[in-house]
Write a protein that holds these residues in place. Structure first.
Motif, PDB file in Angstrom:
ATOM      1  N   THR A   1       0.900  -1.197   0.101  1.00  0.00           N
ATOM      2  CA  THR A   1       0.059  -0.029  -0.022  1.00  0.00           C
ATOM      3  C   THR A   1       1.025   1.203   0.021  1.00  0.00           C
ATOM      4  N   PHE A   2       1.974   1.126   0.892  1.00  0.00           N
ATOM      5  CA  PHE A   2       2.679   2.357   0.771  1.00  0.00           C
ATOM      6  C   PHE A   2       3.350   2.588  -0.546  1.00  0.00           C
ATOM      7  N   THR A   3       3.892   1.760  -1.336  1.00  0.00           N
ATOM      8  CA  THR A   3       4.349   1.954  -2.566  1.00  0.00           C
ATOM      9  C   THR A   3       3.290   2.329  -3.566  1.00  0.00           C
ATOM     10  N   GLN A   4       2.168   2.059  -3.520  1.00  0.00           N
ATOM     11  CA  GLN A   4       1.145   2.660  -4.223  1.00  0.00           C
ATOM     12  C   GLN A   4       0.579   4.008  -3.916  1.00  0.00           C
ATOM     13  N   HIS A   5       0.702   4.281  -2.630  1.00  0.00           N
ATOM     14  CA  HIS A   5       0.717   5.873  -2.356  1.00  0.00           C
ATOM     15  C   HIS A   5       1.791   6.669  -2.606  1.00  0.00           C
ATOM     16  N   MET A   6       3.021   6.140  -2.660  1.00  0.00           N
ATOM     17  CA  MET A   6       4.035   7.159  -3.117  1.00  0.00           C
ATOM     18  C   MET A   6       4.420   6.912  -4.440  1.00  0.00           C
ATOM     19  N   LYS A   7       3.727   6.294  -5.218  1.00  0.00           N
ATOM     20  CA  LYS A   7       3.754   6.162  -6.858  1.00  0.00           C
ATOM     21  C   LYS A   7       3.506   7.723  -7.379  1.00  0.00           C
ATOM     22  N   GLY A   8       4.425   8.403  -7.928  1.00  0.00           N
ATOM     23  CA  GLY A   8       4.082   9.641  -8.415  1.00  0.00           C
ATOM     24  C   GLY A   8       4.211  10.665  -7.318  1.00  0.00           C
ATOM     25  N   ALA A   9       4.748  10.502  -6.173  1.00  0.00           N
ATOM     26  CA  ALA A   9       4.993  11.513  -5.208  1.00  0.00           C
ATOM     27  C   ALA A   9       6.158  12.280  -5.572  1.00  0.00           C
ATOM     28  N   ARG A  10       5.774  13.675  -5.419  1.00  0.00           N
ATOM     29  CA  ARG A  10       6.978  14.668  -5.597  1.00  0.00           C
ATOM     30  C   ARG A  10       7.201  15.452  -4.310  1.00  0.00           C
ATOM     31  N   PHE A  11       8.504  15.970  -4.285  1.00  0.00           N
ATOM     32  CA  PHE A  11       8.843  17.012  -3.237  1.00  0.00           C
ATOM     33  C   PHE A  11       8.453  18.347  -3.718  1.00  0.00           C
ATOM     34  N   THR A  12       7.473  19.118  -3.171  1.00  0.00           N
ATOM     35  CA  THR A  12       7.170  20.244  -3.900  1.00  0.00           C
ATOM     36  C   THR A  12       7.167  21.455  -3.182  1.00  0.00           C
ATOM     37  N   ILE A  13       8.022  21.583  -2.000  1.00  0.00           N
ATOM     38  CA  ILE A  13       8.344  22.684  -1.009  1.00  0.00           C
ATOM     39  C   ILE A  13       9.286  23.584  -2.065  1.00  0.00           C
ATOM     40  N   PRO A  14       8.652  24.717  -2.396  1.00  0.00           N
ATOM     41  CA  PRO A  14       9.183  25.431  -3.355  1.00  0.00           C
ATOM     42  C   PRO A  14      10.578  26.154  -3.111  1.00  0.00           C
ATOM     43  N   ASN A  15      10.739  26.505  -1.993  1.00  0.00           N
ATOM     44  CA  ASN A  15      11.981  27.322  -1.505  1.00  0.00           C
ATOM     45  C   ASN A  15      12.188  27.108   0.110  1.00  0.00           C
ATOM     46  N   ALA A  16      13.575  27.559   0.242  1.00  0.00           N
ATOM     47  CA  ALA A  16      14.304  27.103   1.399  1.00  0.00           C
ATOM     48  C   ALA A  16      13.477  27.945   2.604  1.00  0.00           C
ATOM     49  N   GLN A  17      12.875  28.798   2.512  1.00  0.00           N
ATOM     50  CA  GLN A  17      11.962  29.658   3.519  1.00  0.00           C
ATOM     51  C   GLN A  17      10.890  28.979   4.104  1.00  0.00           C
ATOM     52  N   LEU A  18      10.065  28.380   3.227  1.00  0.00           N
ATOM     53  CA  LEU A  18       9.074  27.553   3.358  1.00  0.00           C
ATOM     54  C   LEU A  18       9.400  26.425   4.002  1.00  0.00           C
ATOM     55  N   LEU A  19      10.537  25.762   3.757  1.00  0.00           N
ATOM     56  CA  LEU A  19      10.983  24.366   4.377  1.00  0.00           C
ATOM     57  C   LEU A  19      11.412  24.746   5.724  1.00  0.00           C
ATOM     58  N   MET A  20      12.040  25.920   6.024  1.00  0.00           N
ATOM     59  CA  MET A  20      12.388  26.241   7.336  1.00  0.00           C
ATOM     60  C   MET A  20      11.224  26.597   8.220  1.00  0.00           C
ATOM     61  N   LYS A  21      10.056  27.113   7.846  1.00  0.00           N
ATOM     62  CA  LYS A  21       8.577  27.458   8.575  1.00  0.00           C
ATOM     63  C   LYS A  21       8.326  26.080   8.934  1.00  0.00           C
ATOM     64  N   VAL A  22       8.253  25.093   7.742  1.00  0.00           N
ATOM     65  CA  VAL A  22       7.824  23.733   8.119  1.00  0.00           C
ATOM     66  C   VAL A  22       8.746  23.211   9.187  1.00  0.00           C
ATOM     67  N   VAL A  23       9.832  23.010   9.188  1.00  0.00           N
ATOM     68  CA  VAL A  23      10.692  22.485  10.165  1.00  0.00           C
ATOM     69  C   VAL A  23      10.283  23.248  11.579  1.00  0.00           C
ATOM     70  N   GLU A  24      10.276  24.358  11.673  1.00  0.00           N
ATOM     71  CA  GLU A  24      10.098  25.005  12.774  1.00  0.00           C
ATOM     72  C   GLU A  24       8.666  24.752  13.435  1.00  0.00           C
ATOM     73  N   GLU A  25       7.586  24.713  12.711  1.00  0.00           N
ATOM     74  CA  GLU A  25       6.354  24.312  12.985  1.00  0.00           C
ATOM     75  C   GLU A  25       6.481  22.536  13.562  1.00  0.00           C
ATOM     76  N   MET A  26       6.890  21.971  13.102  1.00  0.00           N
ATOM     77  CA  MET A  26       7.239  20.440  13.485  1.00  0.00           C
ATOM     78  C   MET A  26       7.963  20.197  14.693  1.00  0.00           C
ATOM     79  N   ASP A  27       8.890  21.249  14.735  1.00  0.00           N
ATOM     80  CA  ASP A  27       9.627  21.345  16.173  1.00  0.00           C
ATOM     81  C   ASP A  27       8.813  21.753  17.295  1.00  0.00           C
ATOM     82  N   GLU A  28       8.010  22.683  17.013  1.00  0.00           N
ATOM     83  CA  GLU A  28       6.861  23.084  17.893  1.00  0.00           C
ATOM     84  C   GLU A  28       5.992  22.239  18.262  1.00  0.00           C
ATOM     85  N   ASP A  29       5.442  21.443  17.352  1.00  0.00           N
ATOM     86  CA  ASP A  29       4.683  20.470  17.510  1.00  0.00           C
ATOM     87  C   ASP A  29       5.085  19.394  18.283  1.00  0.00           C
ATOM     88  N   LYS A  30       6.553  18.918  18.256  1.00  0.00           N
ATOM     89  CA  LYS A  30       7.174  17.970  18.873  1.00  0.00           C
ATOM     90  C   LYS A  30       7.073  18.204  20.208  1.00  0.00           C
TER      91      LYS A  30
END
Length: 75
Positions: free
Chosen positions: A28-57
């Protein structure tokens, strides 16, 4: 190598192929990952995601520390 480059060029392809390594591509994992793409367009957005994940953790670990297992007394 930047974090964004590592995620898009190494981690994402690794995760896409992970199911093939263990189930021959029939999971099932393989089927869900088929065609998956990494779509975070820039470093600033990635840092925001990482910061929010840290806060959630931090919030999750604090909530877990507040739970007292049954049969044990809180100190």
């Amino acid at each position: 190598m930047t974090l964004r480059t590592m995620l898009s060029e190494e981690v994402s392809p690794y995760l896409q192929n992970l199911g093939h390594q263990f189930s021959g591509g029939n999971s099932t994992f393989t089927q869900h990952m088929k065609g998956a793409r990494f779509t975070i367009p820039n470093a600033q957005l990635l840092m925001k995601v990482v910061e929010e994940m840290d806060e959630d953790k931090i919030l999750m670990s604090t909530a877990q520390d507040d739970v007292v297992p049954s049969g044990k007394r809180a100190r």
